[in-house]
Design a protein around this motif. Structure first.
Motif, mmCIF file in Angstrom:
data_model
loop_
_atom_site.group_PDB
_atom_site.id
_atom_site.type_symbol
_atom_site.label_atom_id
_atom_site.label_comp_id
_atom_site.label_asym_id
_atom_site.label_seq_id
_atom_site.Cartn_x
_atom_site.Cartn_y
_atom_site.Cartn_z
ATOM 1 N N LEU A 236 0.696 -1.249 0.131
ATOM 2 C CA LEU A 236 0.030 0.149 0.114
ATOM 3 C C LEU A 236 0.965 1.157 0.002
ATOM 4 N N ILE A 237 1.999 1.299 0.766
ATOM 5 C CA ILE A 237 2.663 2.308 0.824
ATOM 6 C C ILE A 237 3.275 2.573 -0.625
ATOM 7 N N LEU A 240 0.870 3.809 -3.076
ATOM 8 C CA LEU A 240 0.800 5.418 -2.754
ATOM 9 C C LEU A 240 1.657 6.264 -3.261
ATOM 10 N N LEU A 244 1.062 8.985 -6.400
ATOM 11 C CA LEU A 244 1.451 10.290 -6.203
ATOM 12 C C LEU A 244 2.409 10.682 -7.394
#
Length: 751
Positions: A236-237, A240, A244
């Motif tokens: 998930l990190i 993310l 971005l």
């Protein structure tokens, strides 16, 4: 180089198969020989020897850290620090002590203790305790869980029970224990213990019914922190940061890929620390780190390279990890997915990839579950199809966010309330599924059939277009319907199970099965469900023709209800019907009843004048081709005197020692008249009753009886009617087991 890494992994894994460890001298020679071979073309052999030497050296250190034989059963005052998260339930506190020391004796580094009625114990506290110490041990059956291997893999050098103690120093930096207390204190719609398991890896608060549901649906990995949780958070990190960067929201002066990999690995380490950084979590962090490193610098080497590196890294850090089933299952699941997705001929849609992943894992892990002797959940593919995303995308993010925001009034507790509600809905759905599709415990599969099923699974994992791929289905099904053991007419396969302080004996003729006693049950600890029922299923037993319960004491009949729930039972007979569960519908033991199965004669006896439970034990004599076995339950000396006046009082080949070897039984006339060639003792190691009594053992030795003791030798198999020596579970040599003892040699005078 890849060949060398593969050879290194084989050397590290070879430890699992060793019956004994090499002498210390060889452990010094092996690395020298390996270094001498490195410059030559035999470098794979050198890597293999290096891996084997390191694994054996690490295992030897763990064995040397075990409690000495001289201290086994002794009570000592010791000091130590509480490590991990203590478990409290049913009036018992269980915890581990590290850095233990005593003024007089050298103690293992890690000791696992229990304290009946003890005060609250918190992680990080220092205690001075009076502990009755025991060497690492456990029940040992042919098809059961190996407690000694598990304790060694945890590097627990001793177990014990606390008699008294006092706190010397309060907890320091016990932040995990503090978080657990906060999680258990919030309102999570009754699922506070589940959230503690998900966030901290502490499953001690889960109810037995919750574990049954998770095991029945193959979803235990969802509530026990595993590589999936670590990988999910790091993924998930990573996603993310990548998202971005894709939409121009990431600072251009910072290269997004190194930052995505670094932040993802930092998140994995943080979650690992929160979960206690035990061996499974360490394994997951190593795998995540190597995958991220591969993504950053080494994608050209192929996807198998990080998996091989992770395997070696985990085994180098902890060679004893190969003793744990979770190690094999986690790496096998990843390997199955890599094999399936890297070999696909075309792109799959998301829903296709997700559904196929569940079925491919089920097929790929099927042979491994068989060889490990673990139950197989038939509903696991369907359960994981919706449970994995439910936990991964909803419950886990809410639980982690709520835990991090507990300091914010209302916000953290609100998120945990939502997470608990979502988890409760999941448990309700899983309970419905588990009730419709029960877990399957397959029968023991011959090695040849297992190898064919493994070949079948590999064929089914291959991409479409591989020749003979569809032959994988019939090969895989060979393990589902293995040939049943054929017992000759006139013989009985007898197995005295290791059930601790209790009794359970399985007797099988060609077409019939009888269970004599069903093991103990004390509170939630039900040997009938944990040992007896799984053994019956492993033996291929589909129904019991007779369950004979000698009497109603909990150590003999406690597991009967669990066995009856798990298998059809045609008839239940008990020496005491009043003390047995009404659901069994037990009939009274009829003294003198005699029948024949497949050329084997069975006969019952009970003392007519018996008043108490032990003396009312229903005795069973079995005659097979001239070889006799007598099962006596817990009869005492008075009942023995009455039995000596019956036709059963004849020379006996095999005798189950009455009342676990108690001094109140095995009288001199009884032993003299039966003159057993061998006796079977079923008892718990270090039991508080002193069974078997030294004088009883000396009495049997005086008459030349060979003594077989479940506490020393584990489960015992014999073939009545074949006049053969028995087979003991402990005779299957493993380097972590104490060798089996064939007979007692104690200089105690017979009286």
């Amino acid at each position: 180089m890849r060949t060398g890494m593969f050879a290194l992994a084989l050397g590290l894994l070879a430890l699992r198969l060793l019956p004994v460890l090499p002498p210390v001298g060889w452990l010094l020679v092996l690395p020298v020989v390996a270094l001498m071979l490195l410059p030559f073309r035999t470098y794979p052999l050198a890597f293999f020897l290096l891996g084997l030497a390191w694994a054996c050296f690490s295992a030897q250190r763990a064995l040397d850290d075990r409690l000495t034989v001289a201290l086994d059963g002794q009570t000592r005052w010791l000091e130590g620090r509480v490590s991990g998260l203590p478990q409290q339930g049913n009036g018992v506190v269980r915890f581990e002590l590290s850095d233990s020391r005593s003024r007089q004796d050298r103690l293992p580094q890690r000791i696992r203790v229990s304290w009946q009625g003890g005060p609250p114990v918190h992680s990080g506290e220092r205690w001075r305790l009076a502990v009755t110490l025991k060497r690492p041990s456990g029940l040992l059956n042919f098809h059961g869980f190996d407690q000694e291997a598990w304790l060694l893999a945890q590097r627990v050098g001793a177990t014990g029970s606390v008699k008294d103690g006092q706190r010397l120093a309060p907890a320091r930096q016990a932040w995990r224990d503090g978080i657990r207390q906060q999680l258990l204190a919030v309102d999570a719609q009754g699922r506070e213990a589940g959230l503690a398991a998900l966030v901290l890896g502490d499953g001690s608060g889960l109810a037995a019914e919750d574990w049954r549901i998770l095991q029945g649906t193959g979803t235990v990995h969802l509530l026990v922190i595993s590589g999936q949780h670590i990988g999910l958070l790091s993924g998930l990190i990573y996603a993310l940061v990548a998202g971005l960067a894709r939409y121009g929201c990431w600072p251009r002066r910072l290269p997004w890929l190194p930052w995505a990999c670094g932040l993802a690995f930092a998140a994995a380490l943080a979650y690992g620390l929160l979960a206690g950084f035990e061996v499974p979590v360490q394994r997951a962090c190593v795998m995540v780190g190597l995958v991220l490193l591969w993504r950053l610098r080494f994608r050209h080497l192929g996807i198998w390279w990080p998996l091989l590196l992770a395997l070696n890294a985990v085994l180098i850090l902890e060679p004893l990890a190969s003793l744990q089933p979770g190690f094999w299952l986690s790496f096998a699941a990843v390997a199955v997915l890599v094999l399936a997705f890297s070999g696909r001929l075309g792109p799959w849609r998301m829903w296709q990839a997700w559904t196929r992943a569940q079925w491919l894992i089920a097929i790929g892990l099927f042979p491994l579950l068989l060889i490990l002797g673990l139950p197989i959940s038939l509903s696991a593919p369907l359960a994981n199809l919706f449970a994995v995303p439910w936990i991964s995308l909803l419950v886990l993010p809410l639980a982690l966010a709520g835990t991090l925001l507990l300091a914010v009034p209302g916000l953290g507790s609100g998120l945990l309330w939502l997470a608990g509600g979502a988890l409760d809905w999941l448990f309700k759905a899983l309970a419905l599924l588990a009730g419709q599709v029960p877990v399957w415990m397959p029968a023991e599969v011959p090695v040849g059939y297992w190898l064919l099923s493994l070949l079948g699974a590999l064929l089914l994992l291959m991409p479409k277009g591989i020749p003979f791929r569809l032959l994988g289905w019939p090969l895989l099904l060979l393990a589902v319907f293995p040939p049943r053991e054929s017992i000759p007419l006139g013989q009985v396969a007898v197995e005295q199970l290791d059930v601790g302080q209790g009794l359970a004996v399985v007797l099988r003729t060609r077409h019939h099965t009888l269970l004599y006693d069903a093991g103990p049950r004390f509170g939630d600890f039900d040997i009938g469900a944990r040992v007896v029922l799984p053994t019956l299923r492993k033996l291929g037993v589909t129904q019991l023709d007779l369950m004979l319960l000698s009497h109603a004491d909990a150590d003999h009949a406690g597991g009967a209800a669990a066995v009856a729930r798990g298998l059809p039972v045609k008839r239940v007979v008990g020496g005491e019907t009043q003390g047995l569960p009404a659901s069994l519908g037990a009939l009274a033991c009829v003294s003198g009843e005699r029948w024949e199965w497949d050329g084997v004669v069975f006969q019952l006896w009970q003392w007519a004048d018996a008043r108490n439970g032990n003396a009312k034990s229903c005795v069973l004599q079995v005659q097979a081709s001239g070889e006799r076995l007598l099962l006596t339950g817990d009869i005492d000396r008075e009942a023995e005197r009455a039995l000596l006046t019956t036709p059963l009082a004849v020379p006996t080949d095999w005798l189950q020692v009455p009342h676990h070897g108690s001094r109140s039984s095995s009288s001199w006339p009884f032993v003299q008249q039966l003159a057993p060639k061998a006796v079977l003792i079923s008892r718990g190691r270090g039991n508080g009753f002193g069974h078997p009594h030294p004088q009883v053992l000396a009495r049997y030795q005086h008459f030349g009886s060979a003594i077989y003791d479940s506490a020393e030798q584990g489960a015992i198999r014999l073939r009545l009617g074949a006049f053969q020596a028995p087979v003991m579970a402990r005779s299957q040599r493993r380097f972590w087991r104490t060798p089996a003892i064939d007979a007692y040699q104690r200089p105690v005078p017979a009286t």
